[in-house]
Design a protein around this motif. Sequence first.
Motif, mmCIF file in Angstrom:
data_model
loop_
_atom_site.group_PDB
_atom_site.id
_atom_site.type_symbol
_atom_site.label_atom_id
_atom_site.label_comp_id
_atom_site.label_asym_id
_atom_site.label_seq_id
_atom_site.Cartn_x
_atom_site.Cartn_y
_atom_site.Cartn_z
ATOM 1 N N SER A 6 40.559 47.751 29.925
ATOM 2 C CA SER A 6 41.943 47.994 31.489
ATOM 3 C C SER A 6 42.436 48.039 31.755
ATOM 4 N N SER A 8 44.938 48.539 34.964
ATOM 5 C CA SER A 8 46.084 48.410 36.595
ATOM 6 C C SER A 8 46.858 49.662 37.250
ATOM 7 N N GLN A 13 50.676 45.222 39.681
ATOM 8 C CA GLN A 13 49.225 44.685 39.729
ATOM 9 C C GLN A 13 49.259 43.848 38.221
ATOM 10 N N SER A 14 48.291 42.791 38.347
ATOM 11 C CA SER A 14 47.876 42.627 36.754
ATOM 12 C C SER A 14 46.799 42.339 36.332
ATOM 13 N N ARG A 17 43.587 39.082 36.499
ATOM 14 C CA ARG A 17 42.738 38.804 36.931
ATOM 15 C C ARG A 17 41.325 39.150 35.798
ATOM 16 N N GLN A 18 41.352 40.496 35.659
ATOM 17 C CA GLN A 18 40.485 41.250 34.723
ATOM 18 C C GLN A 18 40.298 40.730 33.349
ATOM 19 N N ARG A 19 40.899 39.734 32.784
ATOM 20 C CA ARG A 19 41.146 38.874 32.082
ATOM 21 C C ARG A 19 40.135 37.469 31.772
ATOM 22 N N HIS A 20 39.858 36.883 33.573
ATOM 23 C CA HIS A 20 39.343 36.085 33.742
ATOM 24 C C HIS A 20 38.359 36.255 33.700
ATOM 25 N N ILE A 21 37.669 37.082 34.584
ATOM 26 C CA ILE A 21 36.477 38.395 34.026
ATOM 27 C C ILE A 21 35.721 38.397 33.448
ATOM 28 N N SER A 80 37.138 47.802 32.675
ATOM 29 C CA SER A 80 37.746 46.691 34.187
ATOM 30 C C SER A 80 38.471 47.068 35.199
#
Length: 80
Positions: A6, A8, A13-14, A17-21, A80
Amino acid sequence: MRIVYSRSSTATQSLLRQRHILTEAGLLIRTGGVAEGFHPADGVLLFKDPATTSKIPALERPAFAKVAAAAHPGDVLTVS
């Protein structure tokens, strides 16, 4: 082995969102609070480069260099 990378682009930016996906895909497991409450699922290696501009070549990014060193033929890489 399954490997997740991952990144950003900026400090504003964080990776959240990628962690949730990635959690929905079964690659991460939610364990607690919103920001820190994630860990890799069994058999998954997680590497992350927060706030890393795309102008830096991939192999010069600290976490991606570790991905390249850890990956073997037959591994699955999710970016991601």
